[in-house]
Design a protein around this motif. Structure first.
Motif, PDB file in Angstrom:
ATOM      1  N   GLU A  87      -2.762   5.254  -0.588  1.00 31.36           N
ATOM      2  CA  GLU A  87      -1.808   5.907   0.311  1.00 31.36           C
ATOM      3  C   GLU A  87      -0.440   5.248   0.225  1.00 31.36           C
ATOM      4  O   GLU A  87       0.598   5.906   0.388  1.00 31.36           O
ATOM      5  CB  GLU A  87      -2.341   5.854   1.739  1.00 31.36           C
ATOM      6  CG  GLU A  87      -1.486   6.548   2.775  1.00 31.36           C
ATOM      7  CD  GLU A  87      -2.100   6.444   4.159  1.00 31.36           C
ATOM      8  OE1 GLU A  87      -1.459   5.837   5.044  1.00 31.36           O
ATOM      9  OE2 GLU A  87      -3.220   6.975   4.347  1.00 31.36           O
ATOM     10  N   TRP A  88      -0.409   3.941  -0.030  1.00 29.94           N
ATOM     11  CA  TRP A  88       0.845   3.208  -0.182  1.00 29.94           C
ATOM     12  C   TRP A  88       1.692   3.833  -1.286  1.00 29.94           C
ATOM     13  O   TRP A  88       2.910   3.995  -1.148  1.00 29.94           O
ATOM     14  CB  TRP A  88       0.545   1.743  -0.481  1.00 29.94           C
ATOM     15  CG  TRP A  88       1.741   0.839  -0.497  1.00 29.94           C
ATOM     16  CD1 TRP A  88       2.239   0.112   0.551  1.00 29.94           C
ATOM     17  CD2 TRP A  88       2.587   0.551  -1.622  1.00 29.94           C
ATOM     18  NE1 TRP A  88       3.339  -0.604   0.145  1.00 29.94           N
ATOM     19  CE2 TRP A  88       3.566  -0.354  -1.170  1.00 29.94           C
ATOM     20  CE3 TRP A  88       2.593   0.972  -2.947  1.00 29.94           C
ATOM     21  CZ2 TRP A  88       4.568  -0.847  -2.017  1.00 29.94           C
ATOM     22  CZ3 TRP A  88       3.589   0.492  -3.797  1.00 29.94           C
ATOM     23  CH2 TRP A  88       4.563  -0.409  -3.341  1.00 29.94           C
ATOM     24  N   ARG A  92       5.184   6.925  -0.979  1.00 31.59           N
ATOM     25  CA  ARG A  92       6.478   6.704  -1.608  1.00 31.59           C
ATOM     26  C   ARG A  92       6.787   7.776  -2.646  1.00 31.59           C
ATOM     27  O   ARG A  92       7.942   8.200  -2.787  1.00 31.59           O
ATOM     28  CB  ARG A  92       6.504   5.298  -2.221  1.00 31.59           C
ATOM     29  CG  ARG A  92       6.634   4.230  -1.145  1.00 31.59           C
ATOM     30  CD  ARG A  92       6.060   2.888  -1.535  1.00 31.59           C
ATOM     31  NE  ARG A  92       6.284   1.923  -0.441  1.00 31.59           N
ATOM     32  CZ  ARG A  92       5.534   1.870   0.667  1.00 31.59           C
ATOM     33  NH1 ARG A  92       4.508   2.710   0.823  1.00 31.59           N
ATOM     34  NH2 ARG A  92       5.796   0.998   1.608  1.00 31.59           N
ATOM     35  N   PRO A 182       0.168  -3.772  -1.627  1.00 30.61           N
ATOM     36  CA  PRO A 182      -1.233  -3.760  -1.180  1.00 30.61           C
ATOM     37  C   PRO A 182      -2.221  -4.532  -2.049  1.00 30.61           C
ATOM     38  O   PRO A 182      -3.390  -4.626  -1.698  1.00 30.61           O
ATOM     39  CB  PRO A 182      -1.573  -2.264  -1.177  1.00 30.61           C
ATOM     40  CG  PRO A 182      -0.691  -1.680  -2.221  1.00 30.61           C
ATOM     41  CD  PRO A 182       0.586  -2.464  -2.147  1.00 30.61           C
ATOM     42  N   ALA A 230       4.092   6.043   7.317  1.00 32.33           N
ATOM     43  CA  ALA A 230       4.539   5.046   6.348  1.00 32.33           C
ATOM     44  C   ALA A 230       5.775   4.320   6.873  1.00 32.33           C
ATOM     45  O   ALA A 230       6.713   4.940   7.375  1.00 32.33           O
ATOM     46  CB  ALA A 230       4.842   5.725   5.018  1.00 32.33           C
ATOM     47  N   ASP A 235      10.254  -2.318   2.240  1.00 33.64           N
ATOM     48  CA  ASP A 235      10.871  -1.841   1.002  1.00 33.64           C
ATOM     49  C   ASP A 235      12.391  -1.998   1.078  1.00 33.64           C
ATOM     50  O   ASP A 235      13.040  -2.465   0.126  1.00 33.64           O
ATOM     51  CB  ASP A 235      10.542  -0.366   0.777  1.00 33.64           C
ATOM     52  CG  ASP A 235       9.090  -0.126   0.415  1.00 33.64           C
ATOM     53  OD1 ASP A 235       8.227  -0.877   0.910  1.00 33.64           O
ATOM     54  OD2 ASP A 235       8.807   0.811  -0.344  1.00 33.64           O
TER      55      ASP A 235
END
Length: 243
Positions: A87-88, A92, A182, A230, A235
């Motif tokens: 999902e990370w 994005r 992650p 998210a 970031d």
């Protein structure tokens, strides 16, 4: 009767003589980092691992005379996984944000689909050959972090050549305790030959099919229902320090 529990420290008193097979969810994270890979069952384990409790539980079960088997997955992915690492990347990619990967992205890791993990648990049941053993569980192959980013793009229906991958040196940044990525920054993957050889088990999902399954049956439904929250603050911290 078969039992699969996470905290067996009172198992001798409660279950001694009452179960046929005790299946324990351990972790490949117990292995000591090594330049010689893949990790195989019996490799040295890390006494300072954050998963040391799992290793101690394996030892406890072994010394108590219970009929036990431990499963050691690497990184688990797929629908309803408690730690949706893919999902990370998806979050994005769909927002057209850069994928920030520490190092040069060449570290290799192993992933295993949740359905294949569940099937491994089922394959242990009733298998006397598995008593007193541990089994690594993941996909057949390892993949680089750059490769995961690009494969997630393909799984989500995006052109992998159009995603932006930015590499950085985490040691040169001030991120505090923020978790920016992650995965651990090391090569980390296992061989599953022992499980394939000794269990009535096979791997149904290669990584691309598994990521497509996760995107369609987990990420999209969650996104459509507003459950994808998210947070890109870390970031942005990285981008501000490397720009």
């Amino acid at each position: 009767m078969a039992e699969s529990l996470k905290t067996p420290y009172h198992s001798q008193r409660i279950f001694a003589g009452k179960i046929d097979h005790y299946i324990y969810m351990s972790s490949a994270g117990v292995y000591l980092e090594s330049p010689l890979l893949p990790h195989i069952e019996g490799d040295p384990c890390d006494p300072k691992s954050r998963h040391i409790g799992k290793l101690k539980t394996e030892d406890y079960l072994d010394t108590r005379g219970l009929p036990w088997t431990a499963i050691r997955p690497t990184y688990i992915y797929g629908p309803l996984n408690y730690n949706p690492i893919e999902e990370w990347f998806f979050a994005r990619i769909v927002e057209n944000r850069p994928i920030l990967i520490p190092g040069d992205g060449s570290h290799m890791t192993g992933l295993g689909h949740v359905a294949d993990l569940a099937n491994a648990f089922a394959a242990v049941l009733g298998n006397t050959r598995a008593i007193g053993k541990v089994y690594n569980i993941q996909d057949r192959k390892a993949i680089t972090y750059n490769g995961i980013a690009k494969m997630c793009a393909v799984a989500a229906g995006y052109d992998p050549n159009n995603i932006r991958i930015i590499h950085y040196d985490p040691k040169r940044l001030n991120l505090g305790k923020a978790k920016a990525f992650p995965f651990r920054l090391q090569h980390f993957f296992t061989s599953v030959n022992q499980a394939l050889r000794e269990l009535d088990w096979d791997i149904d999902y290669d990584l691309l099919d598994g990521l497509r399954d996760s995107y369609r049956n987990d990420f999209l439904p969650k996104k459509q229902s507003g459950q994808i929250n998210a947070d890109f603050k870390t970031d942005d911290m990285i981008l501000s320090q490397i720009s």
